[in-house]
Design a protein around this motif. Structure first.
Motif, PDB file in Angstrom:
ATOM      1  N   PRO A 189       0.608  -1.097  -0.670  1.00 35.87           N
ATOM      2  CA  PRO A 189       0.265  -0.203  -0.041  1.00 35.87           C
ATOM      3  C   PRO A 189       0.912   1.171  -0.145  1.00 35.87           C
ATOM      4  N   VAL A 190       1.836   1.300   0.252  1.00 35.14           N
ATOM      5  CA  VAL A 190       2.943   2.472   0.540  1.00 35.14           C
ATOM      6  C   VAL A 190       4.012   1.804  -0.129  1.00 35.14           C
ATOM      7  N   GLY A 191       5.093   2.573  -0.492  1.00 32.54           N
ATOM      8  CA  GLY A 191       5.694   2.991  -1.102  1.00 32.54           C
ATOM      9  C   GLY A 191       6.945   3.507  -1.341  1.00 32.54           C
ATOM     10  N   LEU A 192       8.327   3.679  -1.014  1.00 34.98           N
ATOM     11  CA  LEU A 192       9.014   4.877   0.211  1.00 34.98           C
ATOM     12  C   LEU A 192      10.161   4.767  -1.437  1.00 34.98           C
ATOM     13  N   ILE A 193      10.639   6.262  -2.062  1.00 31.39           N
ATOM     14  CA  ILE A 193      12.071   6.835  -2.179  1.00 31.39           C
ATOM     15  C   ILE A 193      11.989   6.853  -1.444  1.00 31.39           C
ATOM     16  N   PHE A 194      13.982   6.374  -1.755  1.00 27.70           N
ATOM     17  CA  PHE A 194      15.325   7.479  -0.452  1.00 27.70           C
ATOM     18  C   PHE A 194      16.157   8.190  -1.652  1.00 27.70           C
ATOM     19  N   GLY A 207       4.244  -2.304   4.078  1.00 24.98           N
ATOM     20  CA  GLY A 207       2.626  -2.563   4.607  1.00 24.98           C
ATOM     21  C   GLY A 207       2.512  -3.569   5.333  1.00 24.98           C
ATOM     22  N   TYR A 208       1.200  -4.148   5.468  1.00 28.20           N
ATOM     23  CA  TYR A 208       1.027  -5.377   6.045  1.00 28.20           C
ATOM     24  C   TYR A 208       1.850  -6.805   5.544  1.00 28.20           C
ATOM     25  N   GLY A 209       2.090  -7.822   5.353  1.00 25.13           N
ATOM     26  CA  GLY A 209       2.288  -8.796   4.986  1.00 25.13           C
ATOM     27  C   GLY A 209       1.451 -10.038   4.754  1.00 25.13           C
ATOM     28  N   ASP A 210       1.354 -10.327   3.711  1.00 26.28           N
ATOM     29  CA  ASP A 210       1.239 -11.671   3.906  1.00 26.28           C
ATOM     30  C   ASP A 210       1.456 -13.226   4.050  1.00 26.28           C
TER      31      ASP A 210
END
Length: 236
Positions: free
Chosen positions: A138-143, A207-210
């Protein structure tokens, strides 16, 4: 009794931290459950306590969700399919044998967990493209970081990212750091309107892992203490 963190027994604090550190792993399949903006902000605020040389705090991070994340993912997949990005250069060529053996072991375990034969180039390409979609997290981060800085400041960025992952895991949230984004600096910088001095370092899925997904259950071995550390000068 409601105890502040400073009033907890030290052993309890150590056990809690050890549990978080040892349970963190790279997760590549996520539930559809969204993350609240406030929760992501809490994680990043905790991570801002990471150390940095002379306290210059060189890290930059872009947190994407919803349409913004999907738009960037689509742009990266299109760039990849068009051959519009440089080849990956994450490792030196040739890679020293000891590290090549570890890389080969990882690849075998990873693709086996997905049921992908290593000779199946088409299936491997499809899986690689899932990187660019942040594995549907649900969320992507770019560093990113100022390209004018030296390697020691990149260490600071790594410390920040590790603290992000631990702060997330402490809240039951999973992550996967992804160097695959580094080669896409041009389309990423264009989409995020990065200043000229910034360079994309890596991305991260959050996110919350499956827990039922086989890829998240693949065993990734760790070396023993004696394999990587020398302990010198201690009594006993």
């Amino acid at each position: 009794m409601d105890l502040t963190a400073t009033e907890w027994p030290q052993e309890a604090i150590a056990r809690c931290v050890a549990t978080v550190v040892r349970s963190r792993r790279s997760v590549r399949a996520f539930k559809a459950q969204p993350l609240r903006r406030e929760l992501v902000e809490e994680i990043l605020e905790d991570a801002a306590c990471a150390p940095s040389g002379a306290n210059i705090q060189p890290w930059r991070v872009y947190a994407l969700s919803g349409d913004k994340k999907d738009e960037l993912a689509g742009a990266l997949v299109r760039a990849s399919r068009a051959g519009a990005v440089p080849a990956p250069a994450h490792f030196p060529d040739p890679l020293p044998d000891v590290y090549r053996a570890r890389l080969t072991d990882f690849g075998g375990r990873y693709y086996a967990s997905l049921g992908i034969d290593r000779s199946d180039a088409e299936a491997r390409t499809r899986q690689t493209e899932r990187n660019y979609a942040f594995f549907d997290a649900p969320v992507g981060l770019i560093f990113s970081i100022d390209r004018r800085l030296k390697p020691h400041s990149w260490i600071d960025l790594g410390l920040f990212a590790q603290t992000v992952m631990l702060a997330a895991k402490a809240r039951g949230i999973d992550t996967c750091p992804q160097v695959a984004f580094a080669q896409f600096h041009e389309p990423i910088a264009s989409y995020l309107q990065m200043p000229q001095e910034e360079i994309t370092a890596f991305g991260m899925s959050m996110g919350y892992g499956d827990t039922q997904a086989p890829v998240n259950r693949a065993a990734m071995p760790r070396f023993r203490l004696q394999d990587f550390a020398q302990i010198l000068g201690f009594a006993g």
